[in-house]
Write a protein that holds these residues in place. Structure first.
Motif, PDB file in Angstrom:
ATOM      1  N   ARG A 172       0.791  -1.231   0.000  1.00  0.00           N
ATOM      2  CA  ARG A 172       0.000   0.000   0.000  1.00  0.00           C
ATOM      3  C   ARG A 172       0.830   1.291   0.000  1.00  0.00           C
ATOM      4  O   ARG A 172       0.267   2.382  -0.078  1.00  0.00           O
ATOM      5  CB  ARG A 172      -0.925   0.019   1.220  1.00  0.00           C
ATOM      6  CG  ARG A 172      -1.989  -1.067   1.207  1.00  0.00           C
ATOM      7  CD  ARG A 172      -2.936  -0.931   2.388  1.00  0.00           C
ATOM      8  NE  ARG A 172      -3.588   0.368   2.379  1.00  0.00           N
ATOM      9  CZ  ARG A 172      -3.513   1.256   3.381  1.00  0.00           C
ATOM     10  NH1 ARG A 172      -2.809   0.976   4.462  1.00  0.00           N
ATOM     11  NH2 ARG A 172      -4.139   2.398   3.307  1.00  0.00           N
ATOM     12  N   THR A 173       2.131   1.210   0.065  1.00  0.00           N
ATOM     13  CA  THR A 173       2.954   2.406   0.225  1.00  0.00           C
ATOM     14  C   THR A 173       3.061   3.208  -1.075  1.00  0.00           C
ATOM     15  O   THR A 173       3.479   2.689  -2.117  1.00  0.00           O
ATOM     16  CB  THR A 173       4.362   2.022   0.716  1.00  0.00           C
ATOM     17  OG1 THR A 173       4.237   1.345   1.965  1.00  0.00           O
ATOM     18  CG2 THR A 173       5.237   3.247   0.896  1.00  0.00           C
ATOM     19  N   ASN A 174       2.702   4.484  -0.999  1.00  0.00           N
ATOM     20  CA  ASN A 174       2.837   5.414  -2.123  1.00  0.00           C
ATOM     21  C   ASN A 174       4.323   5.552  -2.462  1.00  0.00           C
ATOM     22  O   ASN A 174       5.156   5.782  -1.581  1.00  0.00           O
ATOM     23  CB  ASN A 174       2.249   6.770  -1.725  1.00  0.00           C
ATOM     24  CG  ASN A 174       2.152   7.734  -2.894  1.00  0.00           C
ATOM     25  OD1 ASN A 174       2.718   7.510  -3.955  1.00  0.00           O
ATOM     26  ND2 ASN A 174       1.427   8.822  -2.691  1.00  0.00           N
ATOM     27  N   SER A 177       6.645   8.298  -1.116  1.00  0.00           N
ATOM     28  CA  SER A 177       7.071   8.261   0.283  1.00  0.00           C
ATOM     29  C   SER A 177       8.388   7.492   0.450  1.00  0.00           C
ATOM     30  O   SER A 177       9.040   7.582   1.480  1.00  0.00           O
ATOM     31  CB  SER A 177       5.986   7.629   1.168  1.00  0.00           C
ATOM     32  OG  SER A 177       5.915   6.230   0.963  1.00  0.00           O
ATOM     33  N   GLU A 194       1.659  12.931  -7.058  1.00  0.00           N
ATOM     34  CA  GLU A 194       0.322  12.331  -7.026  1.00  0.00           C
ATOM     35  C   GLU A 194       0.405  10.893  -6.497  1.00  0.00           C
ATOM     36  O   GLU A 194       1.474  10.288  -6.466  1.00  0.00           O
ATOM     37  CB  GLU A 194      -0.273  12.318  -8.433  1.00  0.00           C
ATOM     38  CG  GLU A 194      -0.454  13.681  -9.066  1.00  0.00           C
ATOM     39  CD  GLU A 194      -1.626  14.445  -8.483  1.00  0.00           C
ATOM     40  OE1 GLU A 194      -2.400  13.863  -7.693  1.00  0.00           O
ATOM     41  OE2 GLU A 194      -1.753  15.638  -8.813  1.00  0.00           O
ATOM     42  N   TYR A 195      -0.763  10.365  -6.126  1.00  0.00           N
ATOM     43  CA  TYR A 195      -0.826   8.949  -5.734  1.00  0.00           C
ATOM     44  C   TYR A 195      -1.192   8.144  -6.969  1.00  0.00           C
ATOM     45  O   TYR A 195      -2.342   7.793  -7.195  1.00  0.00           O
ATOM     46  CB  TYR A 195      -1.853   8.753  -4.617  1.00  0.00           C
ATOM     47  CG  TYR A 195      -2.003   7.305  -4.171  1.00  0.00           C
ATOM     48  CD1 TYR A 195      -0.899   6.467  -4.061  1.00  0.00           C
ATOM     49  CD2 TYR A 195      -3.249   6.780  -3.865  1.00  0.00           C
ATOM     50  CE1 TYR A 195      -1.033   5.146  -3.660  1.00  0.00           C
ATOM     51  CE2 TYR A 195      -3.393   5.466  -3.448  1.00  0.00           C
ATOM     52  CZ  TYR A 195      -2.284   4.658  -3.356  1.00  0.00           C
ATOM     53  OH  TYR A 195      -2.415   3.345  -2.952  1.00  0.00           O
ATOM     54  N   ASN A 198       1.732   2.325  -6.175  1.00  0.00           N
ATOM     55  CA  ASN A 198       2.222   1.940  -4.853  1.00  0.00           C
ATOM     56  C   ASN A 198       3.154   0.729  -4.959  1.00  0.00           C
ATOM     57  O   ASN A 198       3.442   0.246  -6.054  1.00  0.00           O
ATOM     58  CB  ASN A 198       1.053   1.696  -3.885  1.00  0.00           C
ATOM     59  CG  ASN A 198       0.056   0.693  -4.414  1.00  0.00           C
ATOM     60  OD1 ASN A 198       0.418  -0.253  -5.113  1.00  0.00           O
ATOM     61  ND2 ASN A 198      -1.217   0.886  -4.087  1.00  0.00           N
ATOM     62  N   ALA A 219      -3.920   1.846  -6.796  1.00  0.00           N
ATOM     63  CA  ALA A 219      -4.043   3.301  -6.675  1.00  0.00           C
ATOM     64  C   ALA A 219      -5.183   3.853  -7.527  1.00  0.00           C
ATOM     65  O   ALA A 219      -5.851   4.814  -7.121  1.00  0.00           O
ATOM     66  CB  ALA A 219      -2.725   3.967  -7.071  1.00  0.00           C
ATOM     67  N   ARG A 232       0.696   2.265 -14.228  1.00  0.00           N
ATOM     68  CA  ARG A 232       0.651   3.113 -13.030  1.00  0.00           C
ATOM     69  C   ARG A 232       2.041   3.631 -12.671  1.00  0.00           C
ATOM     70  O   ARG A 232       2.205   4.803 -12.287  1.00  0.00           O
ATOM     71  CB  ARG A 232       0.033   2.331 -11.861  1.00  0.00           C
ATOM     72  CG  ARG A 232      -1.480   2.164 -11.980  1.00  0.00           C
ATOM     73  CD  ARG A 232      -2.078   1.582 -10.719  1.00  0.00           C
ATOM     74  NE  ARG A 232      -1.764   0.179 -10.546  1.00  0.00           N
ATOM     75  CZ  ARG A 232      -2.520  -0.827 -10.976  1.00  0.00           C
ATOM     76  NH1 ARG A 232      -3.657  -0.587 -11.623  1.00  0.00           N
ATOM     77  NH2 ARG A 232      -2.167  -2.085 -10.760  1.00  0.00           N
ATOM     78  N   THR A 236       3.948   7.812 -12.705  1.00  0.00           N
ATOM     79  CA  THR A 236       4.655   8.566 -11.659  1.00  0.00           C
ATOM     80  C   THR A 236       5.706   9.498 -12.257  1.00  0.00           C
ATOM     81  O   THR A 236       6.103  10.476 -11.612  1.00  0.00           O
ATOM     82  CB  THR A 236       5.347   7.621 -10.641  1.00  0.00           C
ATOM     83  OG1 THR A 236       6.392   6.894 -11.278  1.00  0.00           O
ATOM     84  CG2 THR A 236       4.346   6.681  -9.995  1.00  0.00           C
TER      85      THR A 236
END
Length: 329
Positions: A172-174, A177, A194-195, A198, A219, A232, A236
């Motif tokens: 679940r970690t973006n 981060s 942005e998210y 993950n 996400a 996804r 990023t």
């Protein structure tokens, strides 16, 4: 018969000594559906027992104004569903204490985020000196045991301050981060804030988890196939994945290859491992412990973290169950 339950913010885990079950339920988004979900659980799972042992971390969800409200809400729900006067809640006291429901309601902060205690207490029965590395979907707990004593602090705040709780997990970690940049073709490239993706995307692309092992949501709410994960991750860095022929120059400048995406995924994997390893090394040095034991959803990182899989099948809910077997309650 006894049943142990671990009520997490993203997953609810149940163990009856034989069968382990895990259900995804994002409490922070579906607080008003918690009771109906628990009722559905009673239809899917036999929850009839003589005694229930409960631990939780879901009280931290931001759908609650504070942890008191969270603990009270969760325990009231379980009380209504389980219809038992033999519900006990794990305290965050590292000496391992189970409070009855009334005391847990009276002292909610004493049972908040206590599941790490079960894992540590169970392993301390067999290991006098160890660093437990429990990597979950969202966080990594690093729990020091020295001369049979659990040296971890008791609250999330204290564990964060002392490097025992690292907010990084394998699902679940973006990604931002972990790092706000990536090494891309020899240059440091800032990523979008942005998210978009993950860590689940990273480990799917790298072949380290299956779709079934990715138990939380993506996400963008879409699927978990390799190509969807690549899309996804590419987003990023504000790109699309090149999936076919490119005819226009402007299109070419906005797309990266699948190989490029894989390299970006490897970068985030390496950075996350560095983060966890730095925390482990600090505690090793502080307590002079060298015995690394890894458990949890991220146990597949054992080789990178130089850790043993000796307790690979253990989880907090299983540890809680096994510990209650030693108690006369």
């Amino acid at each position: 018969m006894k049943i142990a339950m671990d009520i997490g913010g993203a997953n609810i885990k149940i163990f009856d000594g034989n069968e382990y079950k895990q259900y995804y339920f994002p409490l922070w988004k579906k607080k008003n559906k918690f009771m109906s979900f628990l009722w559905q659980l009673t239809e899917k799972t036999d929850l009839n027992a003589d005694m229930y042992a409960i631990t939780m971390t879901a009280e931290l969800c931001d759908c609650f104004k504070d942890r008191r409200e969270g603990v009270t809400f969760i325990l009231n729900g379980l009380k209504e569903i389980l219809h038992s006067n033999r519900i006990f809640v794990l305290s965050n006291d590292t000496n391992f204490k189970l409070l009855d429901l009334d005391d847990a309601m009276k002292f909610p902060y004493s049972v908040a985020s206590a599941n790490f205690v079960a894992t540590a207490r169970y392993i301390s029965k067999f290991e006098k000196n160890a660093l437990i590395i429990d990597i979950g979907s969202t966080t990594a707990d690093i729990i020091p045991i020295k001369d049979g004593k659990i040296l971890a602090h008791t609250t999330d705040f204290e564990r964060l301050k002392n490097g025992e709780l690292i907010y990084t997990g394998v699902l679940r970690t973006n990604l931002i981060s972990i790092s706000n940049k990536v090494k891309f073709k020899g240059k440091n490239l800032k990523i979008s804030a942005e998210y978009f993706a993950n860590t689940g995307d990273v480990y799917r692309v790298l072949g380290e988890i299956s779709e079934n092992e990715w138990t939380t949501e993506t996400a963008d709410g879409k699927g978990k196939s390799i190509i969807e994960c690549m899309r996804r991750i590419a987003r990023t860095v504000c790109c699309d994945v090149s999936e076919g022929e490119i005819y226009e120059t402007s299109e070419r400048k906005s797309k990266i290859s699948k190989a490029d995406v894989t390299q970006i995924a490897k970068y985030f994997r390496d950075e996350q491992i560095k983060t966890i390893n730095r925390a482990v090394e600090r505690l090793e040095k502080k307590y002079r412990i060298k015995n690394r034991l890894i458990i949890g959803a991220g146990k597949f990182l054992y080789d990178d973290l130089n850790a043993s899989l000796k307790y690979e099948d253990l989880s907090a809910v299983k540890a809680l169950y096994f510990l209650t077997m030693d108690l006369q309650i």
